[in-house]
Each structure stands twice: as structure tokens, then as C-alpha cells.
Design a protein around this motif. Structure first.
Motif, PDB file in Angstrom:
ATOM      1  N   LEU A  22      42.851  37.506  31.737  1.00  0.00           N
ATOM      2  CA  LEU A  22      41.685  38.026  32.441  1.00  0.00           C
ATOM      3  C   LEU A  22      40.587  36.966  32.533  1.00  0.00           C
ATOM      4  CD1 LEU A  22      40.263  40.375  33.806  1.00  0.00           C
ATOM      5  CD2 LEU A  22      39.589  41.214  31.542  1.00  0.00           C
ATOM      6  N   ARG A  23      40.304  36.289  31.437  1.00  0.00           N
ATOM      7  CA  ARG A  23      39.276  35.242  31.449  1.00  0.00           C
ATOM      8  C   ARG A  23      39.675  34.119  32.394  1.00  0.00           C
ATOM      9  NH1 ARG A  23      39.481  35.762  25.027  1.00  0.00           N
ATOM     10  NH2 ARG A  23      38.025  37.515  24.774  1.00  0.00           N
ATOM     11  N   ARG A  24      40.936  33.706  32.319  1.00  0.00           N
ATOM     12  CA  ARG A  24      41.400  32.610  33.183  1.00  0.00           C
ATOM     13  C   ARG A  24      41.340  33.026  34.660  1.00  0.00           C
ATOM     14  NH1 ARG A  24      45.745  32.045  30.769  1.00  0.00           N
ATOM     15  NH2 ARG A  24      45.111  30.392  29.333  1.00  0.00           N
ATOM     16  N   GLY A  25      41.716  34.260  34.951  1.00  0.00           N
ATOM     17  CA  GLY A  25      41.702  34.739  36.327  1.00  0.00           C
ATOM     18  C   GLY A  25      40.309  34.813  36.914  1.00  0.00           C
ATOM     19  N   LEU A  26      39.328  35.183  36.085  1.00  0.00           N
ATOM     20  CA  LEU A  26      37.949  35.239  36.568  1.00  0.00           C
ATOM     21  C   LEU A  26      37.394  33.844  36.830  1.00  0.00           C
ATOM     22  CD1 LEU A  26      36.513  38.133  34.396  1.00  0.00           C
ATOM     23  CD2 LEU A  26      36.514  38.034  36.887  1.00  0.00           C
ATOM     24  N   ILE A  27      37.743  32.906  35.971  1.00  0.00           N
ATOM     25  CA  ILE A  27      37.309  31.516  36.184  1.00  0.00           C
ATOM     26  C   ILE A  27      37.885  30.979  37.493  1.00  0.00           C
ATOM     27  CG2 ILE A  27      37.528  29.148  35.316  1.00  0.00           C
ATOM     28  CD1 ILE A  27      37.481  30.370  32.465  1.00  0.00           C
ATOM     29  N   GLU A  28      39.138  31.288  37.754  1.00  0.00           N
ATOM     30  CA  GLU A  28      39.814  30.787  38.955  1.00  0.00           C
ATOM     31  C   GLU A  28      39.506  31.632  40.188  1.00  0.00           C
ATOM     32  OE1 GLU A  28      43.873  30.762  37.708  1.00  0.00           O
ATOM     33  OE2 GLU A  28      43.614  29.017  36.376  1.00  0.00           O
ATOM     34  N   GLY A  29      38.915  32.813  39.974  1.00  0.00           N
ATOM     35  CA  GLY A  29      38.544  33.673  41.093  1.00  0.00           C
ATOM     36  C   GLY A  29      39.713  34.299  41.815  1.00  0.00           C
ATOM     37  N   ASN A  30      40.811  34.548  41.092  1.00  0.00           N
ATOM     38  CA  ASN A  30      41.999  35.077  41.763  1.00  0.00           C
ATOM     39  C   ASN A  30      42.571  36.325  41.090  1.00  0.00           C
ATOM     40  OD1 ASN A  30      43.112  34.081  39.423  1.00  0.00           O
ATOM     41  ND2 ASN A  30      44.320  32.476  40.402  1.00  0.00           N
ATOM     42  N   CYS A  31      41.772  36.985  40.248  1.00  0.00           N
ATOM     43  CA  CYS A  31      42.289  38.159  39.551  1.00  0.00           C
ATOM     44  C   CYS A  31      41.784  39.434  40.229  1.00  0.00           C
ATOM     45  CB  CYS A  31      41.870  38.137  38.080  1.00  0.00           C
ATOM     46  SG  CYS A  31      40.100  38.328  37.826  1.00  0.00           S
ATOM     47  N   PRO A  32      42.398  40.585  39.960  1.00  0.00           N
ATOM     48  CA  PRO A  32      41.965  41.841  40.584  1.00  0.00           C
ATOM     49  C   PRO A  32      40.491  42.152  40.339  1.00  0.00           C
ATOM     50  CG  PRO A  32      44.113  42.128  39.573  1.00  0.00           C
ATOM     51  CD  PRO A  32      43.622  40.769  39.161  1.00  0.00           C
ATOM     52  N   CYS A  33      39.979  41.796  39.159  1.00  0.00           N
ATOM     53  CA  CYS A  33      38.560  42.045  38.875  1.00  0.00           C
ATOM     54  C   CYS A  33      37.680  41.360  39.912  1.00  0.00           C
ATOM     55  CB  CYS A  33      38.186  41.526  37.485  1.00  0.00           C
ATOM     56  SG  CYS A  33      38.696  42.598  36.143  1.00  0.00           S
ATOM     57  N   PHE A  34      38.008  40.123  40.243  1.00  0.00           N
ATOM     58  CA  PHE A  34      37.188  39.381  41.194  1.00  0.00           C
ATOM     59  C   PHE A  34      37.340  39.952  42.599  1.00  0.00           C
ATOM     60  CE2 PHE A  34      36.231  35.946  44.142  1.00  0.00           C
ATOM     61  CZ  PHE A  34      35.034  35.468  43.631  1.00  0.00           C
ATOM     62  N   ARG A  35      38.543  40.386  42.950  1.00  0.00           N
ATOM     63  CA  ARG A  35      38.777  40.881  44.309  1.00  0.00           C
ATOM     64  C   ARG A  35      38.200  42.274  44.527  1.00  0.00           C
ATOM     65  NH1 ARG A  35      43.929  38.743  43.143  1.00  0.00           N
ATOM     66  NH2 ARG A  35      44.793  40.850  42.851  1.00  0.00           N
TER      67      ARG A  35
ATOM     68  N   PHE B  33      32.533  44.752  42.483  1.00  0.00           N
ATOM     69  CA  PHE B  33      31.321  44.119  42.970  1.00  0.00           C
ATOM     70  C   PHE B  33      30.357  43.764  41.857  1.00  0.00           C
ATOM     71  CE2 PHE B  33      29.635  48.364  42.706  1.00  0.00           C
ATOM     72  CZ  PHE B  33      30.541  49.199  43.353  1.00  0.00           C
ATOM     73  N   ARG B  34      30.693  44.108  40.611  1.00  0.00           N
ATOM     74  CA  ARG B  34      29.938  43.564  39.490  1.00  0.00           C
ATOM     75  C   ARG B  34      30.351  42.119  39.241  1.00  0.00           C
ATOM     76  NH1 ARG B  34      30.913  48.698  35.766  1.00  0.00           N
ATOM     77  NH2 ARG B  34      31.595  47.140  34.265  1.00  0.00           N
ATOM     78  N   ALA B  35      31.626  41.828  39.460  1.00  0.00           N
ATOM     79  CA  ALA B  35      32.115  40.457  39.313  1.00  0.00           C
ATOM     80  C   ALA B  35      31.905  39.652  40.586  1.00  0.00           C
ATOM     81  CB  ALA B  35      33.603  40.465  38.952  1.00  0.00           C
ATOM     82  N   ASN B  36      31.980  40.315  41.723  1.00  0.00           N
ATOM     83  CA  ASN B  36      31.871  39.644  43.018  1.00  0.00           C
ATOM     84  C   ASN B  36      31.140  40.580  43.982  1.00  0.00           C
ATOM     85  OD1 ASN B  36      32.181  38.312  45.432  1.00  0.00           O
ATOM     86  ND2 ASN B  36      34.383  38.695  45.593  1.00  0.00           N
ATOM     87  N   PRO B  37      29.805  40.444  44.129  1.00  0.00           N
ATOM     88  CA  PRO B  37      29.020  41.379  44.943  1.00  0.00           C
ATOM     89  C   PRO B  37      29.553  41.564  46.366  1.00  0.00           C
ATOM     90  CG  PRO B  37      27.559  39.959  43.689  1.00  0.00           C
ATOM     91  CD  PRO B  37      28.949  39.431  43.477  1.00  0.00           C
ATOM     92  N   ALA B  38      30.159  40.529  46.955  1.00  0.00           N
ATOM     93  CA  ALA B  38      30.658  40.637  48.327  1.00  0.00           C
ATOM     94  C   ALA B  38      31.787  41.650  48.450  1.00  0.00           C
ATOM     95  CB  ALA B  38      31.128  39.267  48.825  1.00  0.00           C
ATOM     96  N   SER B  39      32.465  41.942  47.347  1.00  0.00           N
ATOM     97  CA  SER B  39      33.583  42.886  47.406  1.00  0.00           C
ATOM     98  C   SER B  39      33.112  44.319  47.619  1.00  0.00           C
ATOM     99  CB  SER B  39      34.424  42.796  46.123  1.00  0.00           C
ATOM    100  OG  SER B  39      33.723  43.337  45.015  1.00  0.00           O
ATOM    101  N   VAL B  40      31.798  44.548  47.623  1.00  0.00           N
ATOM    102  CA  VAL B  40      31.274  45.879  47.930  1.00  0.00           C
ATOM    103  C   VAL B  40      31.725  46.334  49.319  1.00  0.00           C
ATOM    104  CG1 VAL B  40      29.095  45.136  48.961  1.00  0.00           C
ATOM    105  CG2 VAL B  40      29.201  47.327  47.751  1.00  0.00           C
ATOM    106  N   ASN B  41      32.052  45.373  50.181  1.00  0.00           N
ATOM    107  CA  ASN B  41      32.462  45.679  51.549  1.00  0.00           C
ATOM    108  C   ASN B  41      33.944  46.046  51.668  1.00  0.00           C
ATOM    109  OD1 ASN B  41      29.854  44.986  52.815  1.00  0.00           O
ATOM    110  ND2 ASN B  41      30.334  42.941  52.020  1.00  0.00           N
ATOM    111  N   ASP B  42      34.664  46.012  50.559  1.00  0.00           N
ATOM    112  CA  ASP B  42      36.071  46.391  50.528  1.00  0.00           C
ATOM    113  C   ASP B  42      36.180  47.795  49.933  1.00  0.00           C
ATOM    114  OD1 ASP B  42      38.779  46.750  50.047  1.00  0.00           O
ATOM    115  OD2 ASP B  42      39.088  44.735  49.248  1.00  0.00           O
TER     116      ASP B  42
END
Length: 365
Positions: A317-330, A333-342
Motif C-alpha cells: 500500500l505504501r509503495r503503491g501510493l508513492i508510485e501513484g498506481n494503487c486503488p487508493c490513489f485512483r 479523493f482524500r489521496a487524490n482530490p481529482a478522483s472526486v470526478n470518478d
């Protein structure tokens, strides 16, 4: 000897908190520090029936004795090094038969650790209010109110408790005037039903004199909650958020608001701190990194705490967030505000396949 022990625990706690901040800043994958925030899922009975509720039929009521037998010795050194201990979970924490005993136990064992819990406010009796005020610990109480008036509160919660809650809240606010160990925050879960009430809710928060107002978007737990989501009233929601922000600035009220929809630019995304700083567990030892995470399937049962905290799930999970490719990031919107549009970011993913969310997005449910 007792004073020496307390001072030693305090020093260890400060060292751990500083170390945790440093390890997050360096984006370490394996941590020497333990969590700053520990959630104990203390689900209780409930006297509300909120339209946006997360509660299903399988909630196990928290039992302090079970917790003590199974996990107290394992968790004790890590709670003592934490910044905050949060009692979370569905239902009304203060309706637990042993709620006072729970508060007394953790206050006695961990007086230096900040305590946080949520309540709908109806159970803030005079006795409970005095117990919290007289506690050795600092408390933060989240009052889940969601509306500024009786009628709307009744629609959302299906109760008649609004005026009772306001009176009990006023009593608690008055009681705490001479102490510095209590912070009160009003919670507003924004839906298509109450989003236009948000500015008036801010006025109520200011008039009462609470410390902060926090607004969240509702999450979709079951299909019937789909069209409660502000995702389906984006223009109106943005307008209410703007009006609320301007009003709160004029009233000098601290607020937290969710991201707006459809912006051309969102604030720079920083890696979500939560997998570095917090852990959630229930009385059976089941683990989650946060309240909106996907399935975890990790447990403290039969394992040492640090083996879970630095186990494969948290490392990935930590590695995925750093790389920006995990489900949390996608999808968060707490991890990635732009995902509010999904749309997927407004649906709880635990227990669901992507295909089920695709169906939910359509009309076939």
C-alpha cells in the motif's frame, strides 16, 4: 516510581511521533515507528436510522472483555506511543452498556493519549458530559448532526432528537468553559437531500461555538443510496461549498470541506499519510488502513503487531501510493482530490468487484 514510569512513557511517545513524521517524509516502506493513530472499532447499538448509514446486519457489538483477553497485551505498548486513540465503528458508541467502563479503562491506562469518538449527540447525558470534562485525557468529540433544523434532521436520521441534541450540546459546551481538555466538532455528511443546508449548518456551528465543522460526501454502501451522492448534483454542490467557505471565513469558523467537482486544476497531490500513521482494528483483530479502503484480509490474530504494521499489505500500500498506481490513489479523493470526478470514488469498494460497481454506475441494480 509511578511518576518515573509516566515520564518514561511520555518520552517514548514523543520519540515515536517524531520518528513517524520523519519516516513518512522520507517515504520509508518499512517503519521503525508505530502508528500515530490507532482506531478501535467499537461498534455499538444505534438509536438512529440514517439514510446514508454504513451499517449492515453483521456488526459485532464491541466487548471490552474480549478486547482485553485477546489483544490488550499486544496493543498496550503501541497505544501508549500513539498520539490519538479513536473509537470508531457503526452505531452509537455511548449506547454500549460498558461505554463508561471503556472510557475509564483507556483514560486510566493511557492518560497522555488523545481520545476521539463520534456520537449522534443524543446520548451525551449530564453524567457522560461530566465524566469527559473531568477526565485526565484530552478528548475530541465528533457530533454527527448533518442538519441545522429539526425537519431536515428528522428526514436524514429518522429520529425526533434534534432539539434534545442541541440542548445537550449546549450543556457540554458550557461545562467545558473552564477546561482545555475538550474539542467539539460538528459533522455534516453531504447528500443531495441536505447540501443546500450546508451554509445554515455553518451558521449553527458558529452560533453554538463549536471548534470546527467537518463536511464529508456520503459514500454509497448499498444501491438505494446511489442518488444521495452529491456526484449527481455537482454544480449545486460546488456552489454550496463556495458559499460555505466564504461564510466560514467571515464567521472565523474552522472548517474542512471535500473537493469540488470538475475543476481544471486540483491542489498538488501529496502522498496520503494514513498508511504511514494509522491502523484500524476490531475486537477480533481484523485490520484496515482506513475507513474507505478496499478489502484487506489482514489480521492481528496470531501475529505480532509490527509484523502486521510492516507486513506485505502495508508495504504494498505504501509503495503503491508513492508510485501513484494503487486503488487508493485512483479511487479516493482524500489521496487524490481529482478522483472526486470518478463515480467509483463515491462507492465503498470493500466486498465488491469492479464489475459490481460498473453495474451500480449504470441503471441495472
Amino acid at each position: 516510581m509511578v511518576l518515573d514510569s509516566i515520564n518514561s512513557k511520555a518520552e517514548n511517545r514523543v520519540e515515536n511521533l517524531v520518528l513517524n513524521d520523519g519516516e513518512f517524509n522520507l517515504k520509508r516502506i518499512i517503519l521503525k515507528s508505530s502508528p500515530k493513530v490507532i482506531f478501535i472499532q467499537a461498534a455499538g447499538p444505534c438509536n438512529s436510522n440514517c439514510v446514508f448509514c454504513s451499517r449492515g446486519n453483521n456488526y459485532e457489538i464491541f466487548d471490552l472483555e474480549i478486547y482485553q483477553k485477546r489483544f490488550q497485551d499486544k496493543l498496550l505498548p503501541f497505544i501508549s506511543r500513539a498520539e490519538s486513540l479513536i473509537f470508531t465503528g457503526s452505531g452509537e458508541f455511548l449506547l454500549l452498556p460498558e461505554a463508561e467502563e471503556i472510557l475509564e479503562f483507556f483514560d486510566r491506562e493511557f492518560p497522555m493519549v488523545e481520545k476521539i469518538f463520534s456520537t449522534n449527540g443524543s446520548t451525551l447525558t449530564e453524567k457522560i458530559c461530566k465524566k469527559i470534562i473531568q477526565s485526565r485525557s484530552r478528548y475530541i468529540i465528533h457530533i454527527s448532526l448533518h442538519a441545522s433544523n429539526y425537519r431536515l434532521h428528522k428526514v436524514l436520521t429518522r429520529t425526533h432528537n434534534f432539539y434534545k441534541i442541541i440542548e445537550q450540546l449546549k450543556y457540554l459546551l458550557n461545562l467545558r468553559k473552564d477546561t482545555g481538555n475538550l474539542e467539539i466538532r460538528l459533522i455534516f455528511v453531504a447528500t443531495t437531500v441536505n447540501i443546500e443546508n450546508l451554509p445554515n449548518f455553518v451558521r449553527l456551528a458558529s452560533d453554538l461555538g463549536v471548534d470546527r465543522m467537518i463536511c464529508y460526501y456520503n459514500y454509497i454502501y448499498i444501491p438505494t443510496q446511489k442518488y444521495l451522492s452529491c456526484y449527481f448534483k455537482q454544480e449545486l454542490t460546488n456552489r454550496m461549498l463556495t458559499e460555505t467557505e466564504e461564510l466560514a471565513n467571515r464567521l472565523n469558523l474552522k472548517i474542512d470541506l471535500p473537493p469540488k467537482f470538475g475543476l481544471s486544476n486540483y491542489s498538488n497531490v501529496n502522498v496520503c499519510r494514513e498508511p504511514w500513521s494509522q491502523i484500524m482494528l476490531d475486537a477480533q483483530g481484523h485490520i484496515l488502513p482506513c475507513d474507505v479502503s478496499e478489502d484487506c484480509n489482514e489480521s492481528l490474530d496470531g501475529k505480532d503487531f509490527m509484523d502486521v504494521w510492516n507486513g506485505p499489505y502495508y508495504q504494498n500500500l505504501r509503495r503503491g501510493l508513492i508510485e501513484g498506481n494503487c486503488p487508493c490513489f485512483r479511487h479516493c479523493f482524500r489521496a487524490n482530490p481529482a478522483s472526486v470526478n470518478d463515480f467509483r470514488s463515491h462507492v465503498i469498494h470493500r466486498g465488491r468487484k469492479e464489475s459490481e460497481i460498473d453495474i451500480l454506475w449504470g441503471d441495472n441494480f
